[in-house]
Design an enzyme around this catalytic site. Structure first.
Site, PDB file in Angstrom:
ATOM      1  N   LYS A   8       0.845  -1.219   0.000  1.00  0.00           N
ATOM      2  CA  LYS A   8       0.000   0.000   0.000  1.00  0.00           C
ATOM      3  C   LYS A   8       0.872   1.259   0.000  1.00  0.00           C
ATOM      4  CE  LYS A   8      -2.037  -1.149   3.911  1.00  0.00           C
ATOM      5  NZ  LYS A   8      -1.395  -2.442   4.221  1.00  0.00           N
ATOM      6  N   ARG A  82     -10.542   0.888   8.232  1.00  0.00           N
ATOM      7  CA  ARG A  82     -10.136  -0.488   8.482  1.00  0.00           C
ATOM      8  C   ARG A  82     -11.183  -1.287   9.242  1.00  0.00           C
ATOM      9  NH1 ARG A  82      -4.110   0.246   8.395  1.00  0.00           N
ATOM     10  NH2 ARG A  82      -3.166  -1.585   9.242  1.00  0.00           N
ATOM     11  N   ARG A 121      11.660  -5.231   5.597  1.00  0.00           N
ATOM     12  CA  ARG A 121      11.412  -3.814   5.282  1.00  0.00           C
ATOM     13  C   ARG A 121      12.341  -2.899   6.096  1.00  0.00           C
ATOM     14  NH1 ARG A 121       5.557  -1.530   5.696  1.00  0.00           N
ATOM     15  NH2 ARG A 121       5.655  -2.584   7.709  1.00  0.00           N
ATOM     16  N   ARG A 154      10.602  -0.756  11.476  1.00  0.00           N
ATOM     17  CA  ARG A 154       9.420  -0.378  12.248  1.00  0.00           C
ATOM     18  C   ARG A 154       9.295  -1.252  13.487  1.00  0.00           C
ATOM     19  NH1 ARG A 154       4.283   0.399   8.371  1.00  0.00           N
ATOM     20  NH2 ARG A 154       3.313  -0.954   9.905  1.00  0.00           N
ATOM     21  N   ARG A 165      -1.231  -8.707  12.923  1.00  0.00           N
ATOM     22  CA  ARG A 165      -1.776  -7.663  12.030  1.00  0.00           C
ATOM     23  C   ARG A 165      -2.558  -8.303  10.892  1.00  0.00           C
ATOM     24  NH1 ARG A 165       3.831  -4.963  11.152  1.00  0.00           N
ATOM     25  NH2 ARG A 165       2.924  -4.129   9.255  1.00  0.00           N
TER      26      ARG A 165
HETATM   27  P1  AP5 Z   1       4.797  -1.546   2.054  1.00  0.00           P
HETATM   28  O1  AP5 Z   1       4.469  -0.831   0.802  1.00  0.00           O
HETATM   29  O2  AP5 Z   1       5.435  -0.820   3.166  1.00  0.00           O
HETATM   30  O3  AP5 Z   1       3.493  -2.369   2.554  1.00  0.00           O
HETATM   31  P2  AP5 Z   1       2.144  -1.851   3.210  1.00  0.00           P
HETATM   32  O4  AP5 Z   1       1.013  -2.532   2.512  1.00  0.00           O
HETATM   33  O5  AP5 Z   1       2.102  -0.380   3.296  1.00  0.00           O
HETATM   34  O6  AP5 Z   1       2.303  -2.536   4.631  1.00  0.00           O
HETATM   35  P3  AP5 Z   1       2.187  -1.940   6.111  1.00  0.00           P
HETATM   36  O7  AP5 Z   1       3.011  -2.848   6.980  1.00  0.00           O
HETATM   37  O8  AP5 Z   1       2.478  -0.498   6.152  1.00  0.00           O
HETATM   38  O9  AP5 Z   1       0.680  -2.199   6.379  1.00  0.00           O
HETATM   39  P4  AP5 Z   1      -0.076  -2.225   7.707  1.00  0.00           P
HETATM   40  O10 AP5 Z   1      -1.457  -2.136   7.234  1.00  0.00           O
HETATM   41  O11 AP5 Z   1       0.239  -3.396   8.568  1.00  0.00           O
HETATM   42  O12 AP5 Z   1       0.531  -0.973   8.523  1.00  0.00           O
HETATM   43  P5  AP5 Z   1      -0.017   0.474   8.825  1.00  0.00           P
HETATM   44  O13 AP5 Z   1       1.149   1.385   8.915  1.00  0.00           O
HETATM   45  O14 AP5 Z   1      -1.124   0.835   7.928  1.00  0.00           O
HETATM   46  O15 AP5 Z   1       5.733  -2.803   1.624  1.00  0.00           O
HETATM   47  C1  AP5 Z   1       6.225  -3.728   2.595  1.00  0.00           C
HETATM   48  C2  AP5 Z   1       7.610  -4.225   2.148  1.00  0.00           C
HETATM   49  O16 AP5 Z   1       7.504  -4.941   0.917  1.00  0.00           O
HETATM   50  C3  AP5 Z   1       8.625  -3.097   1.888  1.00  0.00           C
HETATM   51  O17 AP5 Z   1       9.886  -3.509   2.318  1.00  0.00           O
HETATM   52  C4  AP5 Z   1       8.598  -2.919   0.346  1.00  0.00           C
HETATM   53  O18 AP5 Z   1       9.867  -2.476  -0.136  1.00  0.00           O
HETATM   54  C5  AP5 Z   1       8.284  -4.340  -0.119  1.00  0.00           C
HETATM   55  N1  AP5 Z   1       7.459  -4.365  -1.320  1.00  0.00           N
HETATM   56  C6  AP5 Z   1       6.304  -3.665  -1.551  1.00  0.00           C
HETATM   57  N2  AP5 Z   1       5.786  -3.964  -2.770  1.00  0.00           N
HETATM   58  C7  AP5 Z   1       6.634  -4.895  -3.314  1.00  0.00           C
HETATM   59  C8  AP5 Z   1       6.632  -5.618  -4.562  1.00  0.00           C
HETATM   60  N3  AP5 Z   1       5.632  -5.466  -5.454  1.00  0.00           N
HETATM   61  N4  AP5 Z   1       7.629  -6.488  -4.780  1.00  0.00           N
HETATM   62  C9  AP5 Z   1       8.638  -6.676  -3.849  1.00  0.00           C
HETATM   63  N5  AP5 Z   1       8.683  -6.034  -2.664  1.00  0.00           N
HETATM   64  C10 AP5 Z   1       7.703  -5.141  -2.394  1.00  0.00           C
HETATM   65  O19 AP5 Z   1      -0.635   0.305  10.293  1.00  0.00           O
HETATM   66  C11 AP5 Z   1       0.210   0.021  11.394  1.00  0.00           C
HETATM   67  C12 AP5 Z   1      -0.603  -0.078  12.674  1.00  0.00           C
HETATM   68  O20 AP5 Z   1      -1.235   1.193  12.928  1.00  0.00           O
HETATM   69  C13 AP5 Z   1      -1.752  -1.088  12.675  1.00  0.00           C
HETATM   70  O21 AP5 Z   1      -1.318  -2.378  13.014  1.00  0.00           O
HETATM   71  C14 AP5 Z   1      -2.687  -0.483  13.736  1.00  0.00           C
HETATM   72  O22 AP5 Z   1      -2.210  -0.735  15.036  1.00  0.00           O
HETATM   73  C15 AP5 Z   1      -2.549   1.001  13.459  1.00  0.00           C
HETATM   74  N6  AP5 Z   1      -3.530   1.510  12.485  1.00  0.00           N
HETATM   75  C16 AP5 Z   1      -3.249   2.084  11.272  1.00  0.00           C
HETATM   76  N7  AP5 Z   1      -4.397   2.441  10.651  1.00  0.00           N
HETATM   77  C17 AP5 Z   1      -5.408   2.075  11.480  1.00  0.00           C
HETATM   78  C18 AP5 Z   1      -6.821   2.166  11.382  1.00  0.00           C
HETATM   79  N8  AP5 Z   1      -7.424   2.697  10.291  1.00  0.00           N
HETATM   80  N9  AP5 Z   1      -7.558   1.668  12.399  1.00  0.00           N
HETATM   81  C19 AP5 Z   1      -6.979   1.148  13.501  1.00  0.00           C
HETATM   82  N10 AP5 Z   1      -5.644   1.028  13.655  1.00  0.00           N
HETATM   83  C20 AP5 Z   1      -4.862   1.496  12.649  1.00  0.00           C
HETATM   84 MG    MG Z   2       2.148   1.041   4.888  1.00  0.00          MG
END
Ligand code: AP5
Ligand code: MG
Length: 216
Positions: A8, A82, A121, A154, A165
């Site tokens: 994402k 979410r 990552r 992270r 997660r």
């Molecule tokens: P990356 O692009 O960083 O993946 P992502 O989908 O953004 O994954 P996240 O870990 O950020 O998602 P998440 O939903 O768990 O975390 P969030 O910060 O939203 O890519 C990941 C890795 O893969 C990288 O190393 C990249 O280089 C590699 N990669 C990407 N695409 C690739 C490809 N095509 N090929 C090869 N490699 C690739 O949320 C974190 C926490 O915040 C949650 O757990 C929760 O506690 C809280 N939170 C956030 N939003 C909410 C909400 N709306 N409600 C409640 N709690 C929330």
């Molecule tokens: Mg992300």
């Protein structure tokens, strides 16, 4: 929308460059609050480090403020909504602003790949660029290509936390995809996030251009 590691954030950064939209990542916004050391930030850390969703009332309040603070123009939401209550609150806020959602992107990825991606990552603490030690390494190991500063991991990227997660995504967020499916006037774009990043981007750009979005 999509499970952790679906790509994402990676794709959002590319779409910002292509379409000039504003990227609003709930995870990034919550992490910024957390690193401010505020009382709210300390509370957030308990949920985030356990891989649990932050309670709706907190997230809705924080995101409502971020949504109204934008500079106008297109918005790309990443990681929000979410849960069903978050989706309903977003609908209500966007309806009041007369700016309904145009599209929902749903990115998928298999659990084993998710774990490999998340545990490898690394990100830049200054500009937020995301790398992967194996799949998208920086030019110099552990250093941001753009800022030259040391990359960080992270706090919630341990394998056990990633599995929590993913479970939270399947239990609480997958129903939101169903909520959007079949809604008149809303395009749901499904993409296999497990593919090569350029292929994923091409698919997204094609879908947005078909909806009339203008690239830079
Ligand atoms: P990356 O692009 O960083 O993946 P992502 O989908 O953004 O994954 P996240 O870990 O950020 O998602 P998440 O939903 O768990 O975390 P969030 O910060 O939203 O890519 C990941 C890795 O893969 C990288 O190393 C990249 O280089 C590699 N990669 C990407 N695409 C690739 C490809 N095509 N090929 C090869 N490699 C690739 O949320 C974190 C926490 O915040 C949650 O757990 C929760 O506690 C809280 N939170 C956030 N939003 C909410 C909400 N709306 N409600 C409640 N709690 C929330
Ligand atoms: Mg992300």
């Amino acid at each position: 929308m999509g499970p952790p590691g679906a790509g994402k954030g990676t794709q959002a950064k590319k779409l910002v460059e292509k379409f000039g939209v504003t990227h609003l990542s709930s995870g990034d916004i919550l992490r910024a609050e957390r690193s401010s050391g505020s009382a709210l930030g300390k509370k957030l850390a308990e949920y985030m480090d356990a891989g649990k969703l932050v309670p709706d009332e907190i997230v809705v309040r924080v995101m409502a403020k971020a949504l109204t603070g934008g500079a106008g123009g297109g918005l790309l939401l990443d990681g929000f909504p979410r849960t069903l209550p978050q989706a309903e609150a977003l609908d209500a806020q966007l309806a009041r602003a007369g700016r309904p959602l145009d599209a929902v992107v749903v990115m998928t990825a298999e659990p084993d790949l998710i774990v490999r991606r998340i545990t490898g990552r690394r990100s830049c603490p200054r500009c937020g660029r995301v790398y992967h030690v194996e799949f998208m390494p920086p030019r110099t190991a552990d250093v941001c290509d753009a800022c030259g500063v040391a990359l960080v991991r992270r706090e919630d990227d341990a394998e056990t936390v990633v599995r929590n997660r993913l479970a939270a995504y399947n239990r609480q967020t997958a129903p939101v995809v169903e909520y959007y499916h079949g809604r008149a006037g809303l395009k749901v774009i499904e993409v296999d996030g497990g593919k090569d990043a350029d292929e994923v981007l091409a698919r997204l750009v094609e879908a947005f251009e078909a909806m009339g979005a203008g690239g830079r």
